[in-house]
Design a protein around this motif. Structure first.
Motif, PDB file in Angstrom:
ATOM      1  N   GLN A  58       0.840  -1.199   0.000  1.00 48.00           N
ATOM      2  CA  GLN A  58       0.000   0.000   0.000  1.00 48.00           C
ATOM      3  C   GLN A  58       0.875   1.249   0.000  1.00 48.00           C
ATOM      4  N   GLU A  59       1.949   1.204   0.735  1.00 48.89           N
ATOM      5  CA  GLU A  59       2.843   2.361   0.817  1.00 48.89           C
ATOM      6  C   GLU A  59       3.502   2.660  -0.532  1.00 48.89           C
ATOM      7  N   GLN A  60       3.934   1.625  -1.223  1.00 50.19           N
ATOM      8  CA  GLN A  60       4.565   1.815  -2.537  1.00 50.19           C
ATOM      9  C   GLN A  60       3.559   2.370  -3.547  1.00 50.19           C
ATOM     10  N   LEU A  61       2.343   1.819  -3.530  1.00 52.90           N
ATOM     11  CA  LEU A  61       1.321   2.329  -4.441  1.00 52.90           C
ATOM     12  C   LEU A  61       0.995   3.783  -4.119  1.00 52.90           C
ATOM     13  N   ALA A  62       0.866   4.087  -2.840  1.00 50.54           N
ATOM     14  CA  ALA A  62       0.567   5.456  -2.426  1.00 50.54           C
ATOM     15  C   ALA A  62       1.626   6.417  -2.950  1.00 50.54           C
ATOM     16  N   GLU A  63       2.883   6.025  -2.824  1.00 52.85           N
ATOM     17  CA  GLU A  63       3.979   6.871  -3.288  1.00 52.85           C
ATOM     18  C   GLU A  63       3.867   7.129  -4.786  1.00 52.85           C
ATOM     19  N   ARG A  64       3.573   6.090  -5.545  1.00 53.63           N
ATOM     20  CA  ARG A  64       3.466   6.228  -7.008  1.00 53.63           C
ATOM     21  C   ARG A  64       2.242   7.033  -7.419  1.00 53.63           C
ATOM     22  N   LEU A  65       1.185   6.970  -6.617  1.00 52.09           N
ATOM     23  CA  LEU A  65      -0.030   7.729  -6.924  1.00 52.09           C
ATOM     24  C   LEU A  65       0.049   9.169  -6.431  1.00 52.09           C
ATOM     25  N   GLY A  66       0.969   9.416  -5.519  1.00 53.87           N
ATOM     26  CA  GLY A  66       1.068  10.748  -4.940  1.00 53.87           C
ATOM     27  C   GLY A  66       0.000  11.005  -3.888  1.00 53.87           C
ATOM     28  N   VAL A  67      -0.376   9.927  -3.174  1.00 52.49           N
ATOM     29  CA  VAL A  67      -1.367  10.033  -2.096  1.00 52.49           C
ATOM     30  C   VAL A  67      -0.798   9.351  -0.853  1.00 52.49           C
ATOM     31  N   SER A  68      -1.523   9.441   0.244  1.00 54.16           N
ATOM     32  CA  SER A  68      -1.064   8.802   1.477  1.00 54.16           C
ATOM     33  C   SER A  68      -1.395   7.305   1.470  1.00 54.16           C
ATOM     34  N   ARG A  69      -0.685   6.547   2.300  1.00 52.38           N
ATOM     35  CA  ARG A  69      -0.988   5.125   2.466  1.00 52.38           C
ATOM     36  C   ARG A  69      -2.424   4.964   2.960  1.00 52.38           C
ATOM     37  N   GLU A  70      -2.854   5.875   3.833  1.00 51.30           N
ATOM     38  CA  GLU A  70      -4.225   5.843   4.359  1.00 51.30           C
ATOM     39  C   GLU A  70      -5.247   6.006   3.229  1.00 51.30           C
ATOM     40  N   ALA A  71      -4.928   6.837   2.243  1.00 52.19           N
ATOM     41  CA  ALA A  71      -5.838   7.029   1.106  1.00 52.19           C
ATOM     42  C   ALA A  71      -5.991   5.726   0.318  1.00 52.19           C
ATOM     43  N   VAL A  72      -4.881   5.015   0.110  1.00 49.63           N
ATOM     44  CA  VAL A  72      -4.936   3.726  -0.593  1.00 49.63           C
ATOM     45  C   VAL A  72      -5.755   2.736   0.224  1.00 49.63           C
ATOM     46  N   ARG A  73      -5.510   2.694   1.533  1.00 50.25           N
ATOM     47  CA  ARG A  73      -6.255   1.777   2.398  1.00 50.25           C
ATOM     48  C   ARG A  73      -7.752   2.080   2.337  1.00 50.25           C
ATOM     49  N   LYS A  74      -8.117   3.344   2.341  1.00 49.98           N
ATOM     50  CA  LYS A  74      -9.534   3.727   2.285  1.00 49.98           C
ATOM     51  C   LYS A  74     -10.171   3.320   0.952  1.00 49.98           C
ATOM     52  N   ILE A  75      -9.418   3.437  -0.135  1.00 45.93           N
ATOM     53  CA  ILE A  75      -9.947   3.005  -1.438  1.00 45.93           C
ATOM     54  C   ILE A  75     -10.177   1.499  -1.413  1.00 45.93           C
TER      55      ILE A  75
END
Length: 150
Positions: free
Chosen positions: A27-44
């Motif tokens: 989740q952290e790696q995806l968040a970094e690539r998307l330019g969002v927080s890890r929490e944002a990825v988790r919420k999605i």
């Protein structure tokens, strides 16, 4: 390498989780690539964010291969394309008709990942339906009783 077919998913979150894991990202790696927080990825992924921004949806396509249109379909913002299966089937037949095995391999590999995943999903559905029809036509026999095939 063959693309894995997307399983039947009911939500954008399920699809993001599948594509992220297939890409081997945390989740952290995806968040970094998307330019969002890890929490944002988790919420999605957990469905707590119902509508990510268009910018995030476009980046999902570029980053993990979840197409923008597929994301919109999963969110109920566009209707699934009723002719998609037919077009995918024609494309697969065209690739299979190429005379050289190496040409077929290159043509397959040159397809965008979401297209390959959609073709595999379609093939999986067709095989599943065919197996169900065959099983319905040939019920299991009782123990000690041979099944007759007509």
């Amino acid at each position: 390498m063959l693309a894995m077919a997307e399983p039947k998913v009911a939500s954008l979150g399920d699809a993001v989780l599948f594509y992220r894991q297939r890409a081997g990202l945390t989740q952290e790696q995806l968040a970094e690539r998307l330019g969002v927080s890890r929490e944002a990825v988790r919420k999605i992924e957990t469905g707590r964010t119902k509508r990510p921004s268009n910018k995030t949806l476009r980046r999902l396509e570029d980053t993990i291969g979840l197409s923008y249109r597929r994301a919109l379909e999963l969110m109920g913002e566009v209707e699934p394309d009723p002719d998609q299966d037919e077009r995918l089937g024609v494309l697969l037949i065209q690739i299979a008709a190429l005379p050289d095995r190496e040409e077929r391999r290159r043509a397959w590999q040159n397809l965008p990942d979401p297209v390959r995943a959609a073709i595999l999903r379609l093939a999986q559905d067709v095989l599943q339906d065919t197996l169900q029809q065959l099983q319905a036509g040939y019920p299991e026999s009782s123990p000690g009783q041979e099944q007759q095939v007509t």
